[in-house]
Write a protein that holds these residues in place. Structure first.
Motif, PDB file in Angstrom:
ATOM      1  N   UNK A 107       3.757   3.472  -5.156  1.00 34.81           N
ATOM      2  CA  UNK A 107       2.425   4.037  -5.166  1.00 34.81           C
ATOM      3  C   UNK A 107       1.970   4.470  -6.541  1.00 34.81           C
ATOM      4  N   UNK A 108       0.698   4.822  -6.607  1.00 25.09           N
ATOM      5  CA  UNK A 108       0.095   5.390  -7.814  1.00 25.09           C
ATOM      6  C   UNK A 108      -0.535   6.712  -7.395  1.00 25.09           C
ATOM      7  N   UNK A 109      -0.146   7.779  -8.091  1.00 26.66           N
ATOM      8  CA  UNK A 109      -0.666   9.112  -7.800  1.00 26.66           C
ATOM      9  C   UNK A 109      -1.652   9.469  -8.910  1.00 26.66           C
ATOM     10  N   UNK A 110      -2.863   9.848  -8.523  1.00 30.71           N
ATOM     11  CA  UNK A 110      -3.906  10.238  -9.468  1.00 30.71           C
ATOM     12  C   UNK A 110      -4.139  11.731  -9.360  1.00 30.71           C
ATOM     13  N   UNK A 111      -4.310  12.397 -10.494  1.00 25.24           N
ATOM     14  CA  UNK A 111      -4.550  13.833 -10.501  1.00 25.24           C
ATOM     15  C   UNK A 111      -5.933  14.113 -11.069  1.00 25.24           C
ATOM     16  N   UNK A 112      -6.632  15.010 -10.392  1.00 24.47           N
ATOM     17  CA  UNK A 112      -7.879  15.525 -10.942  1.00 24.47           C
ATOM     18  C   UNK A 112      -7.984  16.981 -10.515  1.00 24.47           C
ATOM     19  N   UNK A 113      -7.991  17.870 -11.487  1.00 28.83           N
ATOM     20  CA  UNK A 113      -8.031  19.290 -11.182  1.00 28.83           C
ATOM     21  C   UNK A 113      -6.790  19.709 -10.424  1.00 28.83           C
ATOM     22  N   UNK A 114      -6.987  20.331  -9.247  1.00 28.60           N
ATOM     23  CA  UNK A 114      -5.866  20.793  -8.427  1.00 28.60           C
ATOM     24  C   UNK A 114      -5.659  19.926  -7.196  1.00 28.60           C
ATOM     25  N   UNK A 115      -6.101  18.672  -7.281  1.00 28.48           N
ATOM     26  CA  UNK A 115      -5.937  17.720  -6.184  1.00 28.48           C
ATOM     27  C   UNK A 115      -5.250  16.466  -6.692  1.00 28.48           C
ATOM     28  N   UNK A 116      -4.572  15.793  -5.782  1.00 29.49           N
ATOM     29  CA  UNK A 116      -4.002  14.489  -6.103  1.00 29.49           C
ATOM     30  C   UNK A 116      -4.392  13.507  -5.009  1.00 29.49           C
ATOM     31  N   UNK A 117      -4.584  12.269  -5.413  1.00 32.05           N
ATOM     32  CA  UNK A 117      -4.846  11.174  -4.487  1.00 32.05           C
ATOM     33  C   UNK A 117      -3.798  10.108  -4.764  1.00 32.05           C
ATOM     34  N   UNK A 118      -3.176   9.603  -3.704  1.00 34.40           N
ATOM     35  CA  UNK A 118      -2.157   8.572  -3.874  1.00 34.40           C
ATOM     36  C   UNK A 118      -2.557   7.320  -3.101  1.00 34.40           C
ATOM     37  N   UNK A 119      -2.349   6.174  -3.742  1.00 32.50           N
ATOM     38  CA  UNK A 119      -2.497   4.879  -3.086  1.00 32.50           C
ATOM     39  C   UNK A 119      -1.082   4.330  -2.976  1.00 32.50           C
ATOM     40  N   UNK A 120      -0.596   4.200  -1.740  1.00 36.03           N
ATOM     41  CA  UNK A 120       0.805   3.833  -1.494  1.00 36.03           C
ATOM     42  C   UNK A 120       0.884   2.535  -0.709  1.00 36.03           C
ATOM     43  N   UNK A 121       1.524   1.534  -1.294  1.00 38.20           N
ATOM     44  CA  UNK A 121       1.726   0.241  -0.645  1.00 38.20           C
ATOM     45  C   UNK A 121       3.091   0.249   0.030  1.00 38.20           C
ATOM     46  N   UNK A 122       3.084   0.249   1.359  1.00 38.27           N
ATOM     47  CA  UNK A 122       4.337   0.300   2.118  1.00 38.27           C
ATOM     48  C   UNK A 122       4.873  -1.110   2.345  1.00 38.27           C
ATOM     49  N   UNK A 123       6.204  -1.211   2.359  1.00 38.83           N
ATOM     50  CA  UNK A 123       6.837  -2.500   2.647  1.00 38.83           C
ATOM     51  C   UNK A 123       6.566  -2.918   4.090  1.00 38.83           C
ATOM     52  N   UNK A 124       6.466  -1.925   4.981  1.00 34.64           N
ATOM     53  CA  UNK A 124       6.120  -2.174   6.379  1.00 34.64           C
ATOM     54  C   UNK A 124       5.390  -0.951   6.906  1.00 34.64           C
ATOM     55  N   UNK A 125       4.771  -1.074   8.060  1.00 33.92           N
ATOM     56  CA  UNK A 125       3.995   0.031   8.612  1.00 33.92           C
ATOM     57  C   UNK A 125       4.902   1.234   8.852  1.00 33.92           C
ATOM     58  N   UNK A 126       4.448   2.406   8.407  1.00 34.15           N
ATOM     59  CA  UNK A 126       5.205   3.638   8.605  1.00 34.15           C
ATOM     60  C   UNK A 126       4.932   4.138  10.016  1.00 34.15           C
ATOM     61  N   UNK A 127       5.965   4.185  10.847  1.00 34.41           N
ATOM     62  CA  UNK A 127       5.791   4.557  12.251  1.00 34.41           C
ATOM     63  C   UNK A 127       6.052   6.044  12.492  1.00 34.41           C
ATOM     64  N   UNK A 128       7.140   6.550  11.935  1.00 35.30           N
ATOM     65  CA  UNK A 128       7.537   7.934  12.203  1.00 35.30           C
ATOM     66  C   UNK A 128       7.578   8.733  10.912  1.00 35.30           C
ATOM     67  N   UNK A 129       7.293  10.022  11.024  1.00 32.14           N
ATOM     68  CA  UNK A 129       7.380  10.907   9.867  1.00 32.14           C
ATOM     69  C   UNK A 129       6.410  10.554   8.761  1.00 32.14           C
ATOM     70  N   UNK A 130       5.218  10.112   9.143  1.00 32.41           N
ATOM     71  CA  UNK A 130       4.226   9.641   8.177  1.00 32.41           C
ATOM     72  C   UNK A 130       3.900  10.715   7.132  1.00 32.41           C
ATOM     73  N   UNK A 131       3.537  11.896   7.583  1.00 32.31           N
ATOM     74  CA  UNK A 131       3.162  12.976   6.660  1.00 32.31           C
ATOM     75  C   UNK A 131       4.336  13.366   5.781  1.00 32.31           C
ATOM     76  N   UNK A 132       5.503  13.530   6.385  1.00 26.91           N
ATOM     77  CA  UNK A 132       6.705  13.922   5.627  1.00 26.91           C
ATOM     78  C   UNK A 132       7.037  12.874   4.569  1.00 26.91           C
TER      79      UNK A 132
END
Length: 156
Positions: A107-132
């Motif tokens: 992924x690529x994590x972008x920072x602006x101020x006190x927030x971050x945005x990440x664009x994450x390319x998964x090898x396969x669909x994340x089924x469980x524990x997505x947030x974690x």
């Protein structure tokens, strides 16, 4: 009157960053996260159903109605404008982003101020524990304490 230009260094750095974003969207499942003091928001994009348009001459990337990134001129020499939902990020160059890799993808994590945005390319669909899983990936670049962004480890 403000003068805007796109200098060669900004074109090289930001154009390369836009190209790396395009590569992210070559994966079938791409996750975009926004993390700030209030918490985390996660969106899953299936690139088979979301149209990905790479306009190389115009230095723009558009993914359906969900996400866009454009290299534009600015007073500082150039900027990368990223739009996702109602989020608008501006990356001016080095120090505002980090590349992260895990067993689940990259992924690529972008920072602006006190927030971050990440664009994450998964090898396969994340089924469980997505947030974690996605919080752990973000934590490779951005450290949070008591809801505040305390450190950000940029890649370049």
């Amino acid at each position: 009157m403000a003068v805007s230009n796109l200098d060669m260094h900004a074109l090289f750095v930001l154009g390369d960053l836009r190209a790396k974003l395009v590569k992210q969207f070559q994966s079938r499942f791409v996750y975009i996260t926004e993390q700030n003091a209030e918490g985390i928001y996660i969106a899953e994009l299936d690139t088979e159903s979301a149209l990905v348009v790479d306009d190389k001459p115009g230095l723009k990337l558009k993914v359906g109605d969900h996400f866009s990134a454009s290299v534009l001129p600015s007073r500082e020499g150039g900027k990368l404008d990223i739009k996702f939902r109602d989020i608008k990020l501006t990356v001016y160059g080095l120090g505002d982003y980090a590349f992260v890799t895990t067993a689940d993808g990259h992924g690529i994590v972008f920072k602006e101020g006190h927030s971050v945005v990440m664009v994450f390319a998964a090898h396969q669909q994340l089924q469980e524990g997505l947030t974690k899983t996605l919080k752990a990936v973000t934590a490779k670049a951005a450290k949070w304490r008591k809801g505040e962004l305390v450190t950000f480890k940029a890649s370049e």
